[in-house]
Design a protein around this motif. Structure first.
Motif, PDB file in Angstrom:
ATOM      1  N   ALA A 220       0.847  -1.214   0.000  1.00 45.68           N
ATOM      2  CA  ALA A 220       0.000   0.000   0.000  1.00 45.68           C
ATOM      3  C   ALA A 220       0.873   1.250   0.000  1.00 45.68           C
ATOM      4  N   GLY A 221       1.962   1.212   0.770  1.00 36.65           N
ATOM      5  CA  GLY A 221       2.884   2.363   0.808  1.00 36.65           C
ATOM      6  C   GLY A 221       3.505   2.616  -0.553  1.00 36.65           C
ATOM      7  N   ILE A 222       3.835   1.529  -1.275  1.00 36.96           N
ATOM      8  CA  ILE A 222       4.417   1.672  -2.623  1.00 36.96           C
ATOM      9  C   ILE A 222       3.424   2.381  -3.542  1.00 36.96           C
ATOM     10  N   SER A 223       2.156   2.001  -3.425  1.00 35.24           N
ATOM     11  CA  SER A 223       1.138   2.631  -4.279  1.00 35.24           C
ATOM     12  C   SER A 223       1.011   4.117  -3.954  1.00 35.24           C
ATOM     13  N   ALA A 224       1.034   4.463  -2.681  1.00 33.49           N
ATOM     14  CA  ALA A 224       0.931   5.891  -2.303  1.00 33.49           C
ATOM     15  C   ALA A 224       2.154   6.665  -2.802  1.00 33.49           C
ATOM     16  N   LEU A 225       3.322   6.058  -2.738  1.00 34.73           N
ATOM     17  CA  LEU A 225       4.564   6.729  -3.154  1.00 34.73           C
ATOM     18  C   LEU A 225       4.553   7.013  -4.653  1.00 34.73           C
ATOM     19  N   TRP A 226       3.840   6.223  -5.420  1.00 30.75           N
ATOM     20  CA  TRP A 226       3.825   6.288  -6.889  1.00 30.75           C
ATOM     21  C   TRP A 226       3.369   7.658  -7.390  1.00 30.75           C
ATOM     22  N   GLY A 227       2.486   8.305  -6.683  1.00 25.47           N
ATOM     23  CA  GLY A 227       1.905   9.576  -7.153  1.00 25.47           C
ATOM     24  C   GLY A 227       2.955  10.642  -7.431  1.00 25.47           C
ATOM     25  N   PRO A 228       2.798  11.415  -8.543  1.00 29.46           N
ATOM     26  CA  PRO A 228       3.794  12.434  -8.890  1.00 29.46           C
ATOM     27  C   PRO A 228       3.898  13.570  -7.871  1.00 29.46           C
ATOM     28  N   ALA A 233       7.562  12.146  -8.076  1.00 28.59           N
ATOM     29  CA  ALA A 233       8.114  13.430  -8.526  1.00 28.59           C
ATOM     30  C   ALA A 233       9.504  13.260  -9.118  1.00 28.59           C
ATOM     31  N   ASN A 234      10.286  12.257  -8.641  1.00 28.28           N
ATOM     32  CA  ASN A 234      11.659  12.144  -9.163  1.00 28.28           C
ATOM     33  C   ASN A 234      11.656  11.799 -10.645  1.00 28.28           C
ATOM     34  N   GLN A 235      10.649  11.014 -11.052  1.00 32.15           N
ATOM     35  CA  GLN A 235      10.514  10.723 -12.504  1.00 32.15           C
ATOM     36  C   GLN A 235       9.993  11.967 -13.216  1.00 32.15           C
ATOM     37  N   ALA A 236       9.011  12.643 -12.594  1.00 31.83           N
ATOM     38  CA  ALA A 236       8.401  13.830 -13.229  1.00 31.83           C
ATOM     39  C   ALA A 236       9.420  14.962 -13.392  1.00 31.83           C
ATOM     40  N   VAL A 237      10.401  15.049 -12.486  1.00 30.64           N
ATOM     41  CA  VAL A 237      11.412  16.123 -12.592  1.00 30.64           C
ATOM     42  C   VAL A 237      12.238  15.941 -13.866  1.00 30.64           C
ATOM     43  N   ILE A 238      12.718  14.729 -14.100  1.00 31.28           N
ATOM     44  CA  ILE A 238      13.563  14.494 -15.286  1.00 31.28           C
ATOM     45  C   ILE A 238      12.747  14.727 -16.553  1.00 31.28           C
ATOM     46  N   LYS A 257       5.146  29.710 -16.157  1.00 34.49           N
ATOM     47  CA  LYS A 257       4.061  28.722 -16.325  1.00 34.49           C
ATOM     48  C   LYS A 257       3.692  28.140 -14.958  1.00 34.49           C
ATOM     49  N   ALA A 258       4.728  27.880 -14.130  1.00 27.33           N
ATOM     50  CA  ALA A 258       4.478  27.278 -12.804  1.00 27.33           C
ATOM     51  C   ALA A 258       3.708  28.245 -11.905  1.00 27.33           C
ATOM     52  N   LYS A 259       3.841  29.545 -12.164  1.00 26.57           N
ATOM     53  CA  LYS A 259       3.172  30.550 -11.317  1.00 26.57           C
ATOM     54  C   LYS A 259       1.751  30.831 -11.784  1.00 26.57           C
ATOM     55  N   ASP A 260       1.477  30.439 -13.029  1.00 26.40           N
ATOM     56  CA  ASP A 260       0.176  30.772 -13.632  1.00 26.40           C
ATOM     57  C   ASP A 260      -0.915  29.848 -13.095  1.00 26.40           C
ATOM     58  N   LYS A 261      -1.845  30.401 -12.337  1.00 24.67           N
ATOM     59  CA  LYS A 261      -2.884  29.586 -11.699  1.00 24.67           C
ATOM     60  C   LYS A 261      -3.748  28.850 -12.730  1.00 24.67           C
ATOM     61  N   ASN A 262      -3.797  29.397 -13.952  1.00 20.36           N
ATOM     62  CA  ASN A 262      -4.624  28.734 -14.978  1.00 20.36           C
ATOM     63  C   ASN A 262      -3.858  27.628 -15.693  1.00 20.36           C
ATOM     64  N   ASP A 263      -2.577  27.520 -15.345  1.00 21.24           N
ATOM     65  CA  ASP A 263      -1.770  26.499 -16.017  1.00 21.24           C
ATOM     66  C   ASP A 263      -1.500  25.375 -15.005  1.00 21.24           C
ATOM     67  N   PRO A 264      -1.892  24.127 -15.324  1.00 15.22           N
ATOM     68  CA  PRO A 264      -1.715  23.018 -14.365  1.00 15.22           C
ATOM     69  C   PRO A 264      -0.246  22.678 -14.112  1.00 15.22           C
ATOM     70  N   PHE A 265       0.665  23.245 -14.897  1.00 17.12           N
ATOM     71  CA  PHE A 265       2.079  22.901 -14.753  1.00 17.12           C
ATOM     72  C   PHE A 265       2.629  23.335 -13.399  1.00 17.12           C
ATOM     73  N   ARG A 266       3.294  22.420 -12.716  1.00 19.51           N
ATOM     74  CA  ARG A 266       3.972  22.735 -11.453  1.00 19.51           C
ATOM     75  C   ARG A 266       5.457  22.481 -11.636  1.00 19.51           C
TER      76      ARG A 266
END
Ligand code: SDX
Length: 393
Positions: A220-228, A233-238, A257-266
């Motif tokens: 269950a912990g592995i599944s929770a860790l999977w989320g970006p 996030a380590n995969q999403a960063v690259i 883009k990261a600051k733009d509230k209308n843009d989902p990009f973080r």
């Protein structure tokens, strides 16, 4: 009962438990395992020693460590019948999905782990089996992604070297294992080993609080860790850094883009629920990036982009106001890639590092006889209404 409920979405201001394992100070950027500073452990200890420290509470003597090492080595094989369903996974299916399934399946092959009234001895044997089989399972997943045969554990190698040998070794010939890779892997695994009540650890605790077995709780912990938003996030960063590189490397554009509230990009790898200062692990990993890539003779263009992005964000009011700094995931993927791991394996490597922390927290929760986790809610649905027969709907 009529008592009132305090709503705290995301448990931002809720302490779920007491714990003697890991101490964080988010304002000062302090992280200690059982009282030892992460900076000291990362530079002086080994991952196996940190596993022992987290689970048993003290730095092992020479004899304690040798006994622990040999006990773990005796359980590194995984039941051969596990391969029967493992072979059914598509070779390119996400490694985290395979890992959570394989770890959950361990309870089927080691049914003695199901006894919630196990003696300390029996519970410790299940803990040893989980620790010993994780590297083997992770290497299986990597070999499958290449269509290569698995490499069996070698009990004459230490925990991390054995993992690297099973992962990058070949059946056809022995490989020279680069000590730089072993040292970098030890450091990264130590830095990921525990982090108090984060999302995946809280998941392990709450699943274990129902007296579910260790393998089910870790799965269950592995599944929770999977989320970006968490370990993923380590995969999403690259992936983000590659996108910025391919887009010409204009960091200011992506910061906006990261600051733009209308843009989902973080900005992935930035921000943290607890650290409102530098994540001490990110500082160590950033320094290790330069050292490891230099020693391996690798020049990775995304490292420069990561540094430019960090500098730009740290000079931007939006990030400064929100105290958003690089976290553990921001630089780690650059080292994993330099060691030869594909991006899809990065979060599995986070899980390999976090395993002793999950186990230590699960054990503490059981030892402290914590009650089953069962939060309340504030109901916002319909008031009472009567059933209407389908003929009248
Ligand atoms: C890990 O908890 C742990 O200890 C986790 C971990 C561990 O060791 O177990 O440290 C490992 O998971 C590290 C975090 C990896 N995740 C990422 O890098 C994903 C990007 N980061 C964010 O999604 C976010 O910062 C979180 C999830 C890490 C924290 O989220 P919070 O605490 O719920 O904060 P939030 O989302 O409410 O953000 C506060 C503000 C918001 O802006 P406002 O609504 O106030 O205007 O900051 C903004 C957010 O929009 N913000 C970001 C941002 N992170 C937060 N804006 C742009 N880019 C970001 N990365």
């Amino acid at each position: 009962e009529t008592g009132y409920v305090t709503l705290d979405r995301g448990f931002k201001n809720t302490g779920a438990t007491t714990s003697a394992i890991t101490y964080l100070d988010g304002e000062k950027g302090v992280l200690r395992y059982r009282g030892y500073a992460i900076e000291e452990l990362a530079s002086k200890s080994s991952f196996v020693e940190v596993i022992y420290l987290l689970i048993y509470g003290h730095l092992p003597s020479h004899d304690e460590l040798e006994t622990f090492r040999w006990t773990v080595r005796r359980h590194t094989l995984v039941h051969e019948d596990m391969k029967k369903f493992f072979d059914g996974f598509p070779s390119k299916s996400h490694p985290m999905g395979q890992l959570s399934a394989l770890v959950g399946a361990l309870s089927a092959f080691y049914p003695e782990s199901l006894n919630p009234n196990a003696t300390d001895e029996e519970e410790n044997l299940t803990i040893i089996k989980m620790l010993a089989k994780m590297p083997t399972i992770v290497s299986w997943i990597y070999k499958k992604s290449l269509g290569h045969p698995i490499v069996y554990p070698s009990n004459n190698l230490d925990y991390v070297t054995n993992f690297i040998n099973m992962t990058f070794g070949q059946r056809t010939e022995d490989i020279d294992i680069n000590p730089v890779a072993v040292s970098a892997m030890n450091t990264l695994l130590i830095l990921h080993a525990d982090h108090e009540q984060n999302c995946s650890t809280s998941t392990v605790r709450i699943v274990g609080s129902s007296n579910a077995n260790l393998f089910a709780s870790i799965s269950a912990g592995i599944s929770a860790l999977w989320g970006p938003l968490h370990g993923g996030a380590n995969q999403a960063v690259i992936e983000m850094l590659e996108k910025i590189k391919d887009d010409g490397g204009d960091c200011d554009k992506w910061i906006n883009k990261a600051k733009d509230k209308n843009d989902p990009f973080r900005l992935m790898g930035f921000g943290h629920r607890v650290y409102k200062n530098f994540d001490p692990r990110a500082k160590i990993i950033k320094k290790a990036c330069d050292e490891v890539l230099d020693k391996l003779g690798i020049d990775d263009p995304v490292l420069e982009i990561a540094k430019k992005l960090e500098a730009a964000a740290l000079n931007d009011q939006y990030f400064v106001d929100r105290k958003l700094y690089p976290n553990v995931d921001f630089y780690s993927g650059i080292i994993y890639r330099a060691l030869g791991f594909p991006t899809e394996m990065f979060t599995v490597l986070f899980a390999l590092g976090r395993l002793p922390g999950w186990i230590a927290q699960w054990k503490e929760m059981r030892t402290n006889k914590e009650p089953i986790g069962r939060p309340r809610q504030i109901y916002t649905g319909e008031t009472e209404r009567s059933y209407v027969d389908i003929s009248n709907r």
